[in-house]
Design an enzyme around this catalytic site. Structure first.
Site, short mmCIF file in Angstrom:
data_model
loop_
_atom_site.label_atom_id
_atom_site.label_comp_id
_atom_site.label_asym_id
_atom_site.label_seq_id
_atom_site.Cartn_x
_atom_site.Cartn_y
_atom_site.Cartn_z
N GLY B 293 45.20 40.55 42.37
CA GLY B 293 46.84 40.31 40.97
C GLY B 293 45.82 40.85 39.50
O GLY B 293 46.00 42.54 40.00
N SER B 294 45.69 41.27 38.50
CA SER B 294 45.94 42.10 38.10
C SER B 294 45.02 43.39 38.03
O SER B 294 44.65 44.12 37.51
CB SER B 294 46.24 41.86 36.08
OG SER B 294 47.62 41.14 36.36
N THR B 295 43.75 42.92 38.16
CA THR B 295 43.31 43.71 38.67
C THR B 295 42.77 44.58 39.38
O THR B 295 42.34 45.37 39.30
CB THR B 295 40.83 42.65 38.70
OG1 THR B 295 41.65 42.17 40.00
CG2 THR B 295 40.60 41.85 37.57
N LEU B 296 43.87 44.66 40.42
CA LEU B 296 44.54 45.69 40.65
C LEU B 296 45.20 46.99 39.61
O LEU B 296 45.14 48.26 40.67
CB LEU B 296 44.65 45.64 42.34
CG LEU B 296 44.07 44.79 43.52
CD1 LEU B 296 45.16 45.20 44.40
CD2 LEU B 296 42.76 46.24 42.69
N LYS B 297 45.56 46.44 39.21
CA LYS B 297 46.76 47.41 38.12
C LYS B 297 46.71 48.97 38.21
O LYS B 297 46.64 49.58 38.13
CB LYS B 297 47.48 47.00 37.05
CG LYS B 297 48.54 45.73 37.60
CD LYS B 297 48.45 44.87 36.10
CE LYS B 297 49.64 43.19 36.08
NZ LYS B 297 49.58 42.47 35.39
#
Lengths: 87, 576
Positions: B293-297
């Site tokens: 999820g968002s940790t790859l942004k």
């Protein structure tokens, strides 16, 4: 000739006795060496055990248990924490 | 008086006598010779084995299983001698001594007597794994039939906290989990033997030169710090129980060297006990994959910056938090019409990350994920490590391409994610995690330029340190923290469900990171499921302790955090 034979016979007896004595001493010393080697293993095992006890006694689990149960320590409330700057 | 002419005349005998004596001597010699021949040749083996049975003994020379140490030479696993107590029942048992044994071993006297009486003959075990001190006291009792069998038992002083790394051995001393399994041969060594001569008192008196020396197992030195391992385990346990989650993992890594300082999972198991729960025995940090999820942004946005697909001062039009891709929609939890790149990271905008990320060609986006090690093992040297999943860019559809920048459509394990974040702590260089102490130099492949890496670190710092950031619960007094929260839906039976994986990954002090820490909590059910709320506090508790233990200097004023703490109640759940 007879005298020489008797002398040689006595020398033979003496060497035989020495051989028996040496063998006895060797076996006695070997037995001591073996028990010392066993003692060395025992001491090594004792050292490992003490190392283990030391790790266990100074472990986080024990410190935490001790702090909570014996010393009745509790974590402070976040609002009661005041951070002090070093001088 | 008879005069003898020669000395030999003294022994002069008659012919008959001489022959008789000679015949007798010859017969005696031939008897002796035939007896010797009989014993030496015909009865040789039987007599030798009989003789050896009394005087020759074959001794087993034990090899010691290697120890496993943490980075401070504290024991993580060690073998220590214990004794199994048994008794051979032949005649009437010596009851007073049996009572004494029961007292020494803390077992019920009557039960033991009944057990012995029940079995007329044979052998019974009374108690297993008693200490050498107790064994000595038992030997001193000199009870006939008492048998003390020496065994080496494996002990794990860290119990549950390091169980998944260290693993355990089975009852036969063979490693069947963790490092114990992976390095079983190295740890075990080889047992030896020797043939010795014993005397009547069973003392060894000679060595028969027939021996094989034992080879002791080698020790293993890991990079784990058992103090922080414990802290991480306790913090993880506390928040998993608080939010009634299914499970979780946490990894603390040295940002510069890649050394794993702590890697823990909950639920766990006690390797000292024989009770096993297969589900709790999994090292989820390396075996379980999830969509990050968002940790790859930060990764996709930073790479877009690196490839000059977006400018640092550019305003992204996020269309009030809604973006249509094919027949699907991408939504933001905090809809905004316009966002800066920093805001995209700080407020964790899916729409913003997708717009920026899709400016990269699928091949470029896949390329950076591949460089960071997604879809392939880290090869840290722990059993059960998984590859994760990163499908080839040629198979991506439009929706895949649009979701990849915000961490969907790709699955990773927590270790891979920790490795990926090393690019922000090392000015764009990736550092590979390791769990064994070595003197090898650390080489990192360049993924981002230092400028882009530092810029992204500033944005991630805003996630934690600035108002409105999703990761404020990870703030640490005295230290600046850069991090990113993640709340991803779980795929159940091929569809996205209402179950979530909450995660937080960050580094501190952000000005010169010493540690990187990643936390993943699977399916929190009570009160909240957001990464900032559920996983953020775990990060804070462990990182605070790590920075203190390693004397890392403060990089911001201590008291500025007091205000933030008091504002906690005013915040709602920190989203995404």
């Amino acid at each position: 000739m007879m005298k020489l034979n008797i002398l040689l016979f006595i020398v033979l007896i003496v060497f035989c006795l020495l051989k028996v004595n040496t063998e006895h001493l060797y076996r006695k010393n070997f037995s001591i060496l073996d028990s010392e080697q066993k003692r060395e293993i025992e001491l090594k095992e004792e050292k490992t055990k003490l190392e283990l006890e030391n790790t266990d006694q100074s472990g986080n689990n024990r410190i935490e248990e001790f702090a909570k149960k014996k010393l009745e320590m509790v974590e402070p409330n976040q609002n009661n924490i005041i951070q002090l700057e070093g001088q | 008086m008879k005069q003898f002419s020669h000395q030999s005349d003294i022994f002069e005998l008659s012919k008959i006598r001489r022959r008789t004596v000679l015949a007798v001597v010859l017969i005696l010699f031939s008897m002796l010779f035939s007896r010797a021949l009989y014993l030496q040749q015909i009865q040789k083996e039987f007599l030798q084995s009989k003789g050896d049975g009394f005087s020759v003994r074959k001794e087993v020379l034990h090899s010691y299983r290697g120890k496993i140490y943490d980075r401070n030479n504290k024991l993580l696993a060690v073998s220590s001698p214990t004794y199994d107590v048994g008794i051979s029942i032949k005649d009437n048992p010596d009851l007073p001594k049996i009572k004494e044994i029961a007292k020494l071993l803390d077992i019920n006297e009557q039960e033991l007597i009944n057990k012995i009486k029940k079995k007329d003959k044979g052998f019974i075990y009374i108690k297993r794994s008693i200490s050498p001190e107790k064994a000595k006291k038992l030997t001193d009792l000199k009870l006939t039939g008492l048998n003390l069998e020496k065994k080496y038992r494996r002990f794990y002083p860290n119990r549950e906290s390091a169980a998944h790394i260290v693993g355990k051995t089975n009852i036969d001393g063979v490693g069947n989990e963790g490092l114990e399994k992976l390095w079983d041969k190295t740890l075990t060594g080889e047992i030896g033997h020797k043939k010795v001569l014993v005397d009547g008192g069973k003392r060894i008196i000679d060595d028969l030169q027939d021996f094989k020396l034992p080879i002791n197992g080698s020790d293993i030195h890991t990079t784990i710090d058992s103090r922080l391992q414990h802290t991480a385990f306790e913090a993880l346990k506390k928040y998993i129980e608080r939010y009634e989650a299914l499970a979780g993992s946490a990894i603390l890594m040295d940002a510069k060297t890649g050394e794993i300082i702590a890697m823990t999972n909950y639920p766990s198991y006690n390797p000292n006990s024989s009770i096993t729960n297969l589900d709790a025995m999994r090292n989820r940090a390396v075996t379980d994959t999830f969509e990050p999820g968002s940790t790859l942004k930060p990764i996709s946005v930073a790479y877009a910056m690196e490839r000059k697909k977006v400018k640092t001062n550019e305003i992204i039009h996020t269309n009030n938090g809604l973006l249509k891709v094919g027949r699907t929609f991408i939504r933001d939890d905090h809809p905004e019409d316009e966002l800066t790149i920093k805001d995209v990271i700080k407020t964790s905008s899916n729409v913003g990350a997708s717009i920026i990320g899709t400016r990269l060609e699928p091949k470029e986006l896949w390329g950076v994920y591949d460089k960071l090690g997604f879809g392939k093992k880290v090869n840290i040297g722990l059993p059960g490590e998984t590859n994760g999943r990163l499908s080839n860019f040629s198979l991506w559809r439009e929706t895949d391409h649009s979701r990849m920048p915000y961490g969907y459509g790709v699955s990773v394990n927590l270790l891979q994610l920790t490795q990926a974040y090393s690019i922000f702590a090392n000015e764009g260089l990736i550092v590979h995690p390791r769990i064994y102490m070595t003197q090898d130099s650390v080489f990192g492949e360049k993924v981002l330029s230092p400028n882009v890496s530092n810029e992204m670190k500033t944005y991630m710092r805003a996630v934690v340190e600035e108002d409105g950031g999703t990761g404020f619960r990870a703030r640490i007094p005295g230290y600046s923290v850069a991090g990113k929260t993640g709340t991803a839906r779980k795929v159940v039976n091929g569809e996205y469900s209402r179950e979530y994986v909450a995660s937080f990954i960050g580094m501190a002090p952000s000005t010169n990171p010493k540690f990187i820490m990643a936390v993943m909590i699977d399916n929190p059910k009570k009160d909240s499921y957001y990464g900032g709320t559920v996983a953020g506090p775990v990060f804070k508790e462990v990182m605070k302790e790590a920075l203190k233990l390693y004397d890392v200097p403060y990089d911001k004023q201590l008291n500025e955090n007091l205000l933030d703490i008091k504002m906690d109640a005013a915040y709602e759940d920190s989203r995404l």
